[in-house]
Design a protein around this motif. Structure first.
Motif, PDB file in Angstrom:
ATOM      1  N   ASN A 223       0.852  -1.183   0.000  1.00  0.00           N
ATOM      2  CA  ASN A 223       0.000   0.000   0.000  1.00  0.00           C
ATOM      3  C   ASN A 223       0.888   1.233   0.000  1.00  0.00           C
ATOM      4  N   PHE A 224       0.384   2.319  -0.548  1.00  0.00           N
ATOM      5  CA  PHE A 224       1.170   3.541  -0.616  1.00  0.00           C
ATOM      6  C   PHE A 224       0.257   4.743  -0.449  1.00  0.00           C
ATOM      7  N   ASP A 225       0.842   5.836  -0.003  1.00  0.00           N
ATOM      8  CA  ASP A 225       0.137   7.115   0.040  1.00  0.00           C
ATOM      9  C   ASP A 225       1.158   8.219  -0.158  1.00  0.00           C
ATOM     10  N   VAL A 226       0.774   9.243  -0.904  1.00  0.00           N
ATOM     11  CA  VAL A 226       1.673  10.356  -1.212  1.00  0.00           C
ATOM     12  C   VAL A 226       0.899  11.658  -1.031  1.00  0.00           C
ATOM     13  N   THR A 227       1.491  12.579  -0.313  1.00  0.00           N
ATOM     14  CA  THR A 227       0.948  13.932  -0.173  1.00  0.00           C
ATOM     15  C   THR A 227       2.012  14.916  -0.616  1.00  0.00           C
ATOM     16  N   GLU A 228       1.677  15.726  -1.607  1.00  0.00           N
ATOM     17  CA  GLU A 228       2.571  16.773  -2.087  1.00  0.00           C
ATOM     18  C   GLU A 228       1.957  18.131  -1.748  1.00  0.00           C
ATOM     19  N   LYS A 229       2.797  19.063  -1.350  1.00  0.00           N
ATOM     20  CA  LYS A 229       2.344  20.411  -1.020  1.00  0.00           C
ATOM     21  C   LYS A 229       3.344  21.425  -1.552  1.00  0.00           C
ATOM     22  N   GLY A 230       2.860  22.654  -1.672  1.00  0.00           N
ATOM     23  CA  GLY A 230       3.753  23.733  -2.066  1.00  0.00           C
ATOM     24  C   GLY A 230       3.336  24.391  -3.360  1.00  0.00           C
ATOM     25  N   SER A 231       4.166  25.307  -3.823  1.00  0.00           N
ATOM     26  CA  SER A 231       3.824  26.070  -5.027  1.00  0.00           C
ATOM     27  C   SER A 231       5.060  26.747  -5.592  1.00  0.00           C
ATOM     28  N   LEU A 262       7.125  16.839   0.283  1.00  0.00           N
ATOM     29  CA  LEU A 262       6.662  15.494  -0.050  1.00  0.00           C
ATOM     30  C   LEU A 262       6.602  14.651   1.213  1.00  0.00           C
ATOM     31  N   ASP A 263       5.476  13.986   1.407  1.00  0.00           N
ATOM     32  CA  ASP A 263       5.301  13.002   2.479  1.00  0.00           C
ATOM     33  C   ASP A 263       4.852  11.718   1.790  1.00  0.00           C
ATOM     34  N   ALA A 264       5.762  10.754   1.682  1.00  0.00           N
ATOM     35  CA  ALA A 264       5.496   9.544   0.910  1.00  0.00           C
ATOM     36  C   ALA A 264       5.604   8.314   1.793  1.00  0.00           C
ATOM     37  N   GLY A 265       4.549   7.507   1.801  1.00  0.00           N
ATOM     38  CA  GLY A 265       4.545   6.269   2.566  1.00  0.00           C
ATOM     39  C   GLY A 265       4.421   5.058   1.661  1.00  0.00           C
ATOM     40  N   TYR A 266       5.095   3.984   2.027  1.00  0.00           N
ATOM     41  CA  TYR A 266       4.988   2.719   1.302  1.00  0.00           C
ATOM     42  C   TYR A 266       5.167   1.596   2.313  1.00  0.00           C
ATOM     43  N   GLY A 267       4.303   0.576   2.241  1.00  0.00           N
ATOM     44  CA  GLY A 267       4.403  -0.545   3.164  1.00  0.00           C
ATOM     45  C   GLY A 267       4.032  -1.851   2.514  1.00  0.00           C
ATOM     46  N   GLU A 268       4.467  -2.938   3.120  1.00  0.00           N
ATOM     47  CA  GLU A 268       4.173  -4.274   2.605  1.00  0.00           C
ATOM     48  C   GLU A 268       3.679  -5.177   3.727  1.00  0.00           C
ATOM     49  N   ASP A 269       2.753  -6.069   3.381  1.00  0.00           N
ATOM     50  CA  ASP A 269       2.287  -7.144   4.253  1.00  0.00           C
ATOM     51  C   ASP A 269       2.604  -8.458   3.548  1.00  0.00           C
ATOM     52  N   LEU A 270       3.537  -9.222   4.108  1.00  0.00           N
ATOM     53  CA  LEU A 270       4.030 -10.426   3.455  1.00  0.00           C
ATOM     54  C   LEU A 270       3.787 -11.660   4.320  1.00  0.00           C
ATOM     55  N   THR A 271       3.543 -12.760   3.665  1.00  0.00           N
ATOM     56  CA  THR A 271       3.524 -14.061   4.327  1.00  0.00           C
ATOM     57  C   THR A 271       4.730 -14.858   3.843  1.00  0.00           C
ATOM     58  N   ARG A 272       5.249 -15.693   4.715  1.00  0.00           N
ATOM     59  CA  ARG A 272       6.458 -16.472   4.426  1.00  0.00           C
ATOM     60  C   ARG A 272       7.588 -15.560   3.949  1.00  0.00           C
ATOM     61  N   ALA A 273       7.750 -14.447   4.657  1.00  0.00           N
ATOM     62  CA  ALA A 273       8.853 -13.542   4.361  1.00  0.00           C
ATOM     63  C   ALA A 273      10.111 -14.034   5.079  1.00  0.00           C
ATOM     64  N   TYR A 274      11.239 -13.816   4.451  1.00  0.00           N
ATOM     65  CA  TYR A 274      12.508 -14.288   5.004  1.00  0.00           C
ATOM     66  C   TYR A 274      13.137 -13.154   5.812  1.00  0.00           C
ATOM     67  N   VAL A 275      13.000 -13.271   7.146  1.00  0.00           N
ATOM     68  CA  VAL A 275      13.386 -12.197   8.053  1.00  0.00           C
ATOM     69  C   VAL A 275      14.351 -12.734   9.095  1.00  0.00           C
ATOM     70  N   TYR A 276      15.337 -11.943   9.418  1.00  0.00           N
ATOM     71  CA  TYR A 276      16.307 -12.309  10.445  1.00  0.00           C
ATOM     72  C   TYR A 276      15.649 -12.257  11.817  1.00  0.00           C
TER      73      TYR A 276
END
Length: 562
Positions: A223-231, A262-276
């Protein structure tokens, strides 16, 4: 404290932390259609007409058309709607903004000469570009993960094990974000990925290969969300006049204030992810949930110069030409990023540089522009006008700031520090970014057409259309090249063609006027979470989404001519 063992090859130029990128160059130069309600109601096709406050920043020869003084201002209500579509999964977002788009005046000095009847002076404030935009979306059925992209950065940067520790550990502490304290700076995104367990070292502990969380059997969504502001706010100082009421000329000096956030978000939801797993010190499949947030700001000032002419060979025909130099900016940018993550039932957060933003000063020049126009006036009641505008996006360029001397590099965001010597860049520390601009972007064509019909001596109706071609080369759009981005911001957006459909009404009574316009803007863009790998022998396409922006604007102008 978890240790980060790194050393970076001094000849690495492929991936890391760029101070800027070609993506930033377009972000700073993206076009917009803004001005008075009469100007907007005719689709911005005013280059051969003049006599309107907006023309001071389009074709400054329009100031020469004035035969009286004027004061006016413009208000704008902007209703924005964005939609993300990824593999049929649609997500919407809306916002409404209110602006003061234009305010200014023109003073006419009558000379009493038939050859040079008047000289005019003008000043306007004009909101040339609004960056305000929000969009969000979800991407199902991931085929790869941003963590694998970050692992690729670590591998490309040749991160190897050495007795180099973080700022609080080891016999000789130093901060890997700041090489001036005795260590070697590493790519910020790789450090952030390591600290948040997005990447894992494998094999020889003294010379590891790095892998991400996405492997055999891994599945998930993003999922992602982006907010841009300014002029971009312009302060126009213009003057001009006419010669025998046949040739109108003008010039405009623009002082520009630039502010982009710029305020930019990105995230992931994973199953069987290889994590330390820090408890067992092993890497194994588990549920992974993490989210990155990037905060970025660039602000500064600039200036440009515009020169224009309008020729009226006969009463029914007007021809216009205008030339715009680039806007030469002096900018300062700041970066920061963090990742919140949930693995093995624990919630944690990692931040870049201990939460302290990085900063960088630099100069930037926007595209050159040329505008050619023609207008016809029929029976004193009907006007039809057309403009063609050429914008040289390949001519955008970054350069060092005035406080950037020889080997005295700005830290911590200057990726070009990794060159063995500044001479390796032919004395251009932005060689790679400027080459990316030429590879990714192309010159654009803008066509504008507008019409006005005077129903009565006081009441007019208007309509217009404008089309702006995409600035992006096809090889960048079709995932055939690697896209480098700045700092820890991996996501980017490529704009397609933009269309404006406009209409308006106008009322005049003696010196008073009031104009109303409606502007519909339609644009699509391609959102990419991070660069694709164009390698035909095992590359991947990045998670992406088609963005659609539909803006409805109501513009109101009023003023006096005296």
């Amino acid at each position: 404290m978890r240790k980060l063992y790194i050393v970076l090859s001094m000849c690495c130029i492929a991936t890391g932390v760029y101070a800027q990128s070609a993506i930033d160059a377009y972000r700073f130069s993206q076009p917009d259609l803004r001005g008075t309600a009469r100007f907007m109601g005719m689709g911005g096709a005013f280059g051969a007409l003049g006599g309107d406050l907006s023309t001071l920043s389009q074709n400054p020869a329009g100031i020469g058309v004035y035969r009286s003084n004027e004061l006016g201002f413009t208000l704008d209500l902007d209703i924005q709607k964005s939609t993300s579509d990824a593999m049929g999964l649609r997500t919407g977002n809306n916002q409404t903004k209110f602006y003061l788009d234009n305010i200014g005046g023109v003073a006419t000095l009558k000379l009493g000469s038939s050859v040079v009847p008047n000289i005019n002076f003008g000043f306007t404030y004009n909101k040339a570009v609004s960056f305000n935009r929000r969009y969000r979306g979800s991407i199902p059925q991931l085929q790869t993960s941003m963590s694998n992209y970050v692992a690729g950065i670590a591998n490309e940067s040749e991160l190897t094990v050495a007795d180099v520790t973080t700022v609080t550990d080891g016999p000789k502490p130093y901060n890997p974000y700041y090489p001036t304290d005795g260590g070697i700076q590493a790519p910020w995104l790789a450090i952030l990925g390591y600290d948040s367990y997005l990447i894992n070292p494998n094999g020889d502990p003294d010379n590891p290969s790095w892998t991400g969380q996405f492997g055999q059997g891994t599945a998930g969504s993003a999922n992602f969300d982006v907010t841009e502001k300014g002029s971009v706010d312009e302060y126009n100082i213009a003057f001009g006049g006419n010669i025998s009421n046949v040739v109108y000329w003008g010039m405009n000096f623009d002082i520009v204030n630039f502010d982009y956030k710029l305020d930019a978000g990105y995230g992931e939801d994973l199953t069987r992810a290889y994590v330390y797993n820090p408890t067992t010190e092993t890497v194994g499949p588990t549920e992974s949930r993490w989210r990155m947030r990037n905060l970025y700001r660039a602000n500064g000032t600039g200036f440009n110069y515009q020169l224009g002419v309008i020729v009226k060979p006969i009463q029914e025909l007007r021809l216009g030409f205008a030339f715009h130099t680039p806007t030469w900016y002096s900018l300062t940018e700041t970066y920061s990023a963090n990742i919140g993550y949930q693995y093995y039932g624990q919630n944690h957060e990692a931040m870049t540089n201990g939460g302290t933003p990085g900063t960088q000063d630099y100069n930037f020049s926007s595209p050159w522009k040329i505008i050619a126009s023609a207008a016809g006036v029929i029976g004193g009641k009907f006007i039809i006008s057309a403009d063609y505008e050429w914008s040289g996006y390949k001519t955008m360029k970054f350069s060092e700031a005035s406080n950037y001397y020889g080997g005295d590099w700005d830290y911590p965001w200057d990726y070009d520090y990794y060159s063995a010597t500044p001479a390796a860049y032919n004395n251009d520390p932005y060689q790679y970014e400027n080459q990316d601009i030429k590879d990714i972007y192309r010159h654009t064509d803008t066509f504008r057409v507008g019409a006005e019909y005077r129903v009565t001596p006081s009441f007019s109706v208007r309509a217009g259309y404008s089309h702006v071609s995409s600035p992006v080369e096809s090889k960048a759009k079709n995932n055939s090249m690697t896209i480098y981005t700045a700092g820890t911001i991996p996501n980017y957006r490529f704009d397609n063609d933009t269309d404006y459909i406009t209409c308006g009404l106008g009322y005049r009574h003696k010196g008073f006027y009031i104009d109303l316009a409606y502007v519909y803007k339609h644009m699509t863009s391609e959102y990419h979470a991070f660069t694709p790998d164009p390698d035909p022998n095992g590359g991947y396409a990045s998670p992406s989404s088609r963005l659609t922006f539909n803006n409805s604007r109501v513009v109101l102008s009023t003023g006096f001519k005296f």
